[in-house]
Design an enzyme around this catalytic site. Structure first.
Site: not given
Length: 457
Positions: A86, A171, A345, A382-383
């Site tokens: 990615k 979150m 998650m 996730g970020q």
């Protein structure tokens, strides 16, 4: 398999997928220009990769105003010069055929291209007409300066709280788990724990695919001959499972019983860390009405709450064998190993996400596997800046920079009198969160919500 081979394998998987799309006649998307053969013409700049929560440092090669090369930053401690597939393809986002490159203004049923100056003038005029009808929706992919600027503009400048981020949706369980357990919204572990732990437990987590640069640090240790026990606890088999020494499959929504079962065995076997708990911990249970911290209880009351979660009962509930439960409890009961737990998650999007977060934190506190290198419960995200940007500089509706909240009069007053908040405006009013903004807008044509690119991967 060493770390570089692992990352090459993930890149090959993506390349195979791209090839299969071509074979079936699907458009792979426009590619960035090829790397120039003249290295002297390429200017390298530093940037963050915004694809996942790892936070890799990226070197971006630019020539002629276009991205022509991507490389990992060898000076970065997070990724040590490496990227996953990615990250290596992060430049593709700039050249996608569906990328929006100029503002569009809706006129009737069509969207008409307009200039940036006209777009900014229209937005400014509409905000001035109805400041409380304007909202800004961001993400954990904002950098910290971007998030602080947005918070300053909306809460300090406009005097409203119509600012929120997608991290509220992904979150919230992690945040409330931190607050309920520690009283502060901060992770207890760090990436360096991956370099020193003896046991790595993945709770519904698949870092081999979702956080491959982090997972490669553990794989690299094995290639050097280090022994690291990997345990996968989840509802399905993933690429991470292939690297694990133990793969435990449980019925959905029964991982809470597994955590309680481990705690039960620690207490009944007397292998919990008595000195650590007596010096650092207190016990709490759910309260009525429900509160974040719950109600205080004694250790004996805690023990009684765990009593039903015997290995036999947990096996019946979850499908995880008594042998595996005792194996997990045995590891947590040892003082000579270092245990790191990872989750993302799978736990945070759980129907009982806050409870599961708190239970994992509680296991590490009860067993004393906490606060030492390699001993930590670590919630991944996730970020890359879901904590720094969203939660620490106040891009949530209820938040102000520095972990402060808008409903506290003293902090709201300081923010309002800092020289930027209009007279009469106040950021103390509770704002509408993203889940309710649609139903809370009775006059859609006079209101606006501006969003920025976001997404958890």
């Amino acid at each position: 398999m060493d770390r570089r081979d692992f990352l090459k394998t993930t890149a090959m998987t993506a390349a195979t997928l791209a090839a299969s799309r071509l074979a079936y006649g699907q458009t792979p998307g426009a590619a960035p220009p090829a790397v120039s053969s003249s290295s002297g013409g390429v200017k390298w700049n530093k940037a963050p990769c915004r694809f996942c929560g790892t936070g890799c440092h990226v070197q971006v090669g630019v020539e002629g105003g276009k991205v022509v090369a991507i490389a990992g930053d060898p000076k970065a401690e997070v990724n040590k010069g490496l990227l996953c597939v990615k990250g290596y393809h992060v430049g593709l986002a700039l050249y996608g055929s569906d990328r929006l490159t100029q503002p569009l203004l809706r006129k009737g049923d069509t969207q008409v291209p307009i200039s940036w100056d006209e777009a900014l003038d229209i937005i400014a005029a509409r905000i001035q007409k109805d400041p409380k009808g304007f909202g800004l929706y961001g993400s954990g992919q904002w950098t910290i300066p971007e998030g602080y600027t947005a918070s300053r503009f909306v809460k300090g400048g406009l005097g409203t709280n119509q600012l929120d981020a997608n991290a509220r949706l992904c979150m919230s369980s992690a945040v409330t788990g931190f607050l309920a357990t520690y009283g502060v919204d901060e992770p207890a572990g760090c990436y360096d724990d991956l370099d020193t732990c003896d046991v790595l437990i993945m709770w519904g987590n698949n870092p081999a695919e979702m956080h491959p640069v982090l997972f490669s640090r553990v794989i690299d240790r094995r290639s050097r001959g280090e022994k690291v026990t990997l345990i996968d606890i989840g509802t399905r088999r993933t690429r991470t499972s292939a690297f694990c020494d133990h793969v435990l499959r449980f019925k959905p929504n029964t991982d809470l019983a597994i955590a309680c079962g481990i705690a039960h065995l620690l207490v009944e076997n007397g292998t919990w860390d008595k000195a650590f708990v007596e010096a650092n911990c207190a016990f709490r249970a759910p309260s009525e009405p429900a509160t974040l911290q719950g109600r205080a209880i004694t250790f004996d009351e805690y023990r009684a709450l765990l009593a039903p979660y015997t290995p036999e009962h947990v096996e019946k509930l979850s499908g995880v064998s008594q042998q595996d439960l005792r194996m997990l409890a045995g590891l947590f009961g040892r003082r000579d190993v270092r245990i790191t737990s990872l989750w993302c998650m799978g736990v945070n999007q759980h129907t009982r996400g806050t409870a599961m977060n708190s239970l994992i934190h509680g296991l590490h506190l009860l067993s004393g596997h906490f606060g030492k290198p390699g001993d930590a419960p670590t919630s991944l995200t996730g970020q890359p800046s879901a904590c720094g940007t969203v939660r620490e500089v106040g891009t949530l509706a209820q938040a102000l920079p520095g972990g402060r909240v808008v409903t506290r009069r003293s902090t709201a007053t300081r923010w309002r009198t800092s020289g930027t908040c209009p007279r009469g405006a106040s950021p103390r009013r509770r704002a509408t969160t993203p889940c309710r903004c649609g139903s809370a807008s009775p006059r859609p044509r006079s209101r606006a919500v501006t969003s920025t690119p976001s997404g958890c991967r």
